[in-house]
Design a protein around this motif. Structure first.
Motif, PDB file in Angstrom:
ATOM      1  N   THR A 169       0.943  -1.402  -0.029  1.00 52.19           N
ATOM      2  CA  THR A 169      -0.013   0.029   0.013  1.00 52.19           C
ATOM      3  C   THR A 169       0.797   1.396  -0.086  1.00 52.19           C
ATOM      4  O   THR A 169       0.563   2.297  -0.338  1.00 52.19           O
ATOM      5  CB  THR A 169      -1.071   0.058   1.080  1.00 52.19           C
ATOM      6  N   GLY A 170       2.092   1.281   0.422  1.00 46.41           N
ATOM      7  CA  GLY A 170       2.964   2.302   0.372  1.00 46.41           C
ATOM      8  C   GLY A 170       2.702   3.343   1.658  1.00 46.41           C
ATOM      9  O   GLY A 170       3.165   4.444   1.685  1.00 46.41           O
ATOM     10  N   MET A 171       2.034   2.635   2.681  1.00 46.36           N
ATOM     11  CA  MET A 171       1.665   3.464   3.842  1.00 46.36           C
ATOM     12  C   MET A 171       2.926   3.919   4.712  1.00 46.36           C
ATOM     13  O   MET A 171       3.236   5.245   4.956  1.00 46.36           O
ATOM     14  CB  MET A 171       0.738   2.848   4.846  1.00 46.36           C
ATOM     15  N   LYS A 172       3.963   3.126   4.744  1.00 50.29           N
ATOM     16  CA  LYS A 172       5.378   3.482   5.246  1.00 50.29           C
ATOM     17  C   LYS A 172       6.200   3.988   4.483  1.00 50.29           C
ATOM     18  O   LYS A 172       7.234   4.529   4.884  1.00 50.29           O
ATOM     19  CB  LYS A 172       5.485   2.582   6.292  1.00 50.29           C
ATOM     20  N   ASN A 173       6.047   3.282   3.374  1.00 43.84           N
ATOM     21  CA  ASN A 173       7.305   3.403   2.249  1.00 43.84           C
ATOM     22  C   ASN A 173       6.652   3.784   0.911  1.00 43.84           C
ATOM     23  O   ASN A 173       6.097   2.756   0.374  1.00 43.84           O
ATOM     24  CB  ASN A 173       8.268   2.327   2.401  1.00 43.84           C
ATOM     25  N   ILE A 174       6.659   4.973   0.591  1.00 50.65           N
ATOM     26  CA  ILE A 174       5.871   5.171  -0.701  1.00 50.65           C
ATOM     27  C   ILE A 174       6.481   4.590  -1.901  1.00 50.65           C
ATOM     28  O   ILE A 174       5.866   4.341  -2.954  1.00 50.65           O
ATOM     29  CB  ILE A 174       5.565   6.877  -0.837  1.00 50.65           C
ATOM     30  N   SER A 175       7.822   4.644  -1.795  1.00 49.27           N
ATOM     31  CA  SER A 175       8.450   3.674  -3.045  1.00 49.27           C
ATOM     32  C   SER A 175       8.327   2.405  -3.148  1.00 49.27           C
ATOM     33  O   SER A 175       8.698   1.792  -4.112  1.00 49.27           O
ATOM     34  CB  SER A 175      10.141   4.068  -2.612  1.00 49.27           C
ATOM     35  N   GLN A 176       7.281   1.909  -2.430  1.00 50.40           N
ATOM     36  CA  GLN A 176       7.016   0.562  -2.424  1.00 50.40           C
ATOM     37  C   GLN A 176       5.660   0.201  -2.878  1.00 50.40           C
ATOM     38  O   GLN A 176       5.224  -0.695  -2.824  1.00 50.40           O
ATOM     39  CB  GLN A 176       7.249  -0.306  -1.201  1.00 50.40           C
ATOM     40  N   VAL A 177       4.989   1.519  -3.145  1.00 49.76           N
ATOM     41  CA  VAL A 177       3.454   1.462  -3.498  1.00 49.76           C
ATOM     42  C   VAL A 177       3.296   0.543  -4.737  1.00 49.76           C
ATOM     43  O   VAL A 177       3.912   0.801  -5.806  1.00 49.76           O
ATOM     44  CB  VAL A 177       3.018   2.799  -3.446  1.00 49.76           C
ATOM     45  N   HIS A 178       2.309  -0.358  -4.838  1.00 56.47           N
ATOM     46  CA  HIS A 178       1.792  -1.165  -5.933  1.00 56.47           C
ATOM     47  C   HIS A 178       2.610  -2.202  -6.255  1.00 56.47           C
ATOM     48  O   HIS A 178       2.370  -3.142  -7.205  1.00 56.47           O
ATOM     49  CB  HIS A 178       1.744  -0.354  -7.071  1.00 56.47           C
ATOM     50  N   MET A 179       3.993  -2.367  -5.552  1.00 50.39           N
ATOM     51  CA  MET A 179       4.768  -3.515  -5.749  1.00 50.39           C
ATOM     52  C   MET A 179       4.218  -4.762  -5.322  1.00 50.39           C
ATOM     53  O   MET A 179       3.630  -4.768  -4.283  1.00 50.39           O
ATOM     54  CB  MET A 179       6.107  -3.183  -4.945  1.00 50.39           C
ATOM     55  N   VAL A 180       4.496  -5.832  -6.027  1.00 50.45           N
ATOM     56  CA  VAL A 180       3.563  -7.310  -5.633  1.00 50.45           C
ATOM     57  C   VAL A 180       4.602  -7.815  -4.623  1.00 50.45           C
ATOM     58  O   VAL A 180       5.762  -7.844  -4.591  1.00 50.45           O
ATOM     59  CB  VAL A 180       3.651  -8.157  -7.156  1.00 50.45           C
ATOM     60  N   ASP A 181       3.580  -8.251  -3.639  1.00 52.70           N
ATOM     61  CA  ASP A 181       3.970  -8.914  -2.398  1.00 52.70           C
ATOM     62  C   ASP A 181       4.008 -10.251  -2.637  1.00 52.70           C
ATOM     63  O   ASP A 181       4.902 -10.997  -2.519  1.00 52.70           O
ATOM     64  CB  ASP A 181       3.464  -8.531  -1.186  1.00 52.70           C
ATOM     65  N   SER A 182       2.963 -10.717  -3.461  1.00 56.32           N
ATOM     66  CA  SER A 182       2.837 -12.183  -3.867  1.00 56.32           C
ATOM     67  C   SER A 182       1.797 -12.234  -4.780  1.00 56.32           C
ATOM     68  O   SER A 182       0.766 -11.435  -5.083  1.00 56.32           O
ATOM     69  CB  SER A 182       2.443 -12.994  -2.465  1.00 56.32           C
ATOM     70  N   TRP A 183       1.620 -13.604  -5.768  1.00 55.81           N
ATOM     71  CA  TRP A 183       0.775 -13.572  -6.576  1.00 55.81           C
ATOM     72  C   TRP A 183       0.244 -15.122  -6.155  1.00 55.81           C
ATOM     73  O   TRP A 183       0.833 -16.015  -6.214  1.00 55.81           O
ATOM     74  CB  TRP A 183       1.025 -13.614  -7.819  1.00 55.81           C
ATOM     75  N   ASN A 184      -1.235 -15.301  -5.899  1.00 55.42           N
ATOM     76  CA  ASN A 184      -1.728 -16.591  -5.520  1.00 55.42           C
ATOM     77  C   ASN A 184      -1.016 -17.259  -4.433  1.00 55.42           C
ATOM     78  O   ASN A 184      -0.921 -18.498  -4.311  1.00 55.42           O
ATOM     79  CB  ASN A 184      -1.647 -17.489  -6.798  1.00 55.42           C
ATOM     80  N   GLY A 185      -0.471 -16.209  -3.530  1.00 51.82           N
ATOM     81  CA  GLY A 185       0.134 -16.599  -2.245  1.00 51.82           C
ATOM     82  C   GLY A 185       1.508 -17.174  -2.417  1.00 51.82           C
ATOM     83  O   GLY A 185       2.364 -17.349  -1.627  1.00 51.82           O
TER      84      GLY A 185
END
Length: 450
Positions: A169-185
């Motif tokens: 979400t970029g709440m704490k680090n805007i440079s990470q907003v939209h970056m994929v954390d996982s796909w289908n787990g």
């Protein structure tokens, strides 16, 4: 706007019609003619939106497609001669099986009146048609093909989602907003032969972190089963909004020989096509740029009727660098089938080994209307006005500063002059102070005494 994307997207499909199917069965070079485009309005919306404590959010994004005959060159009821993907693909997949199995398949194909080329409508080719061959293949080789009864190139493309994405979400680090954390787990996929090729990098392809640098961007594409990296080409404008244009490098679909990092996507053939059989039920399918643009020239020479060009077949993304929002994009991919003569399966005739183009499609969209007006006003016009105002105010302040300085200098001179006069006056008064109250001396005239 992130949940229900207001930007109009379109799926444009072009099919390759085979003009000499009987000659191809005798070993001749395939001759194709591009048909279309067939245009579909694409609607995207997110569901199952769930926020988590680690500053991530997961969602399913669905897409719905509606045919637009007014934008198309043809209808879905038109008939087109194309390779029988199911039959020719199954033949190559079973090439190394025992002869008796191939004999059974060949007999079953003859009983079902299956041929190497089919004459079907556009709608059937894309969205599916009843084919008893599916059940026959599943009976002979259980589990080879998960479909039952109906087969089409995009049969699972409409009214479906692209998998469960979890992004930052970029709440704490805007440079990470939209970056994929996982796909289908999954933190990485398991389709390919190297960790680098299996990595899920970048975003989901909708937006990128703000304050972009003119270098590169990445996104994970479930349709291509891999992460794709685009490189910066040039700066420009889209309807008054400044953009960075990102395009595919020549190494995107290069084979492992020409570009060693792509060795994990092999087994490879010529450069310019990527083997996606590992994520397409082991079917001999390849993806590439349309008309084999940026591919080995031998691929173009093997099929008559292909005319690759940068203007028509290169993909691009025009992104507003400050916000990371795409203003204009067109992602283009071509789907190809590797087909050949397979001994024991008579229906394959004398087909020479060839990577046969089936269709190419483009997913495109651009910001327009009220969204563009709002975007332009808030992120271009107002900042520009404020930028100009600072110079205007600076220009106005210069004469004011000079005037103030001159006034201060003038006041200082007046103060010095007044202080000097006052000092002289005070000094004169001080020198005259002892004689105050005394009468002037009287001269005595001695003559008066006489």
């Amino acid at each position: 706007m992130w949940r229900d994307i207001p930007v109009p997207f379109y799926l444009t499909v072009n099919l390759f019609e085979v003009q000499n199917p009987q000659e191809v069965l005798q070993g001749a070079k395939p001759k194709v003619n591009q048909r279309g485009p067939y245009v579909y309005r694409e609607f995207k919306y997110k569901t199952n939106i769930t926020f988590y404590d680690n500053d991530t959010v997961s969602y399913l994004e669905y897409r719905q497609l509606f045919f637009r005959p007014d934008l198309s060159n043809g209808t879905e009821d038109e008939y087109i001669v194309m390779p029988n993907i199911l039959m020719l693909g199954a033949a190559v997949m079973m090439e190394n099986l025992p002869s008796f199995v191939k004999f059974l398949l060949s007999g079953a194909l003859a009983g079902l009146k299956q041929e190497a080329f089919i004459n079907r409508t556009v709608g059937e080719i894309l969205w599916g048609y009843e084919d008893p061959l599916l059940d026959t293949i599943n009976a002979i080789v259980p589990g080879m093909i998960p479909y039952k009864g109906k087969f089409g190139i995009f049969v699972e493309f409409n009214n479906t989602n692209s998998g469960l994405f979890t992004v930052n979400t970029g709440m704490k680090n805007i440079s990470q907003v939209h970056m994929v954390d996982s796909w289908n787990g999954l933190k990485k996929v398991n389709y390919w032969r190297s960790n680098q090729c299996n990595m899920i990098n970048g975003t989901a392809g909708e937006m990128w972190p703000p304050y972009m640098s003119p270098t590169s961007l990445e996104f994970y594409s479930p349709d291509a089963c891999r992460s794709m990296k685009l490189v910066y080409e040039q700066s420009g404008q889209f309807k008054g909004v400044p953009t960075y244009r990102f395009v595919a490098p020549k190494t995107l679909f290069a084979n492992g020989t020409d570009y060693p990092p792509n060795e994990g996507f092999c087994p490879c053939r010529q450069s310019g096509i990527q083997n996606v059989s590992s994520c397409r039920l082991n079917a001999p399918m390849f993806i590439s740029h349309p008309h084999f643009y940026n591919a080995d020239p031998s691929l173009v020479d093997a099929v008559e009727g292909l005319h690759p060009s940068r203007e028509e077949h290169a993909l691009f993304l025009d992104v507003h660098p400050v916000t990371g929002i795409p203003m204009n994009c067109s992602i283009k991919l071509q789907l190809n089938l590797y087909m050949k003569q397979v001994s024991g399966i008579l229906q394959t005739g004398k087909i020479q080994p060839v990577v046969m183009p089936l269709l190419w499609f483009a997913e495109s969209g651009y910001i327009d209307g009220s969204v563009l007006s709002q975007f332009y006003t808030n992120l271009v016009l107002i900042p520009s006005i404020l930028d100009y105002l600072q110079y205007i105010f600076l220009g106005l302040s210069v004469p004011l500063i000079i005037s103030a300085a001159l006034m201060m200098m003038s006041q200082e001179k007046c103060s010095l002059f007044w202080s000097s006069n006052k000092k002289n006056s005070d000094s004169y008064k001080a020198t005259q102070a002892p004689h105050a109250g005394k009468l002037p001396p009287v001269k005595v005239l001695r003559e008066a005494r006489l």
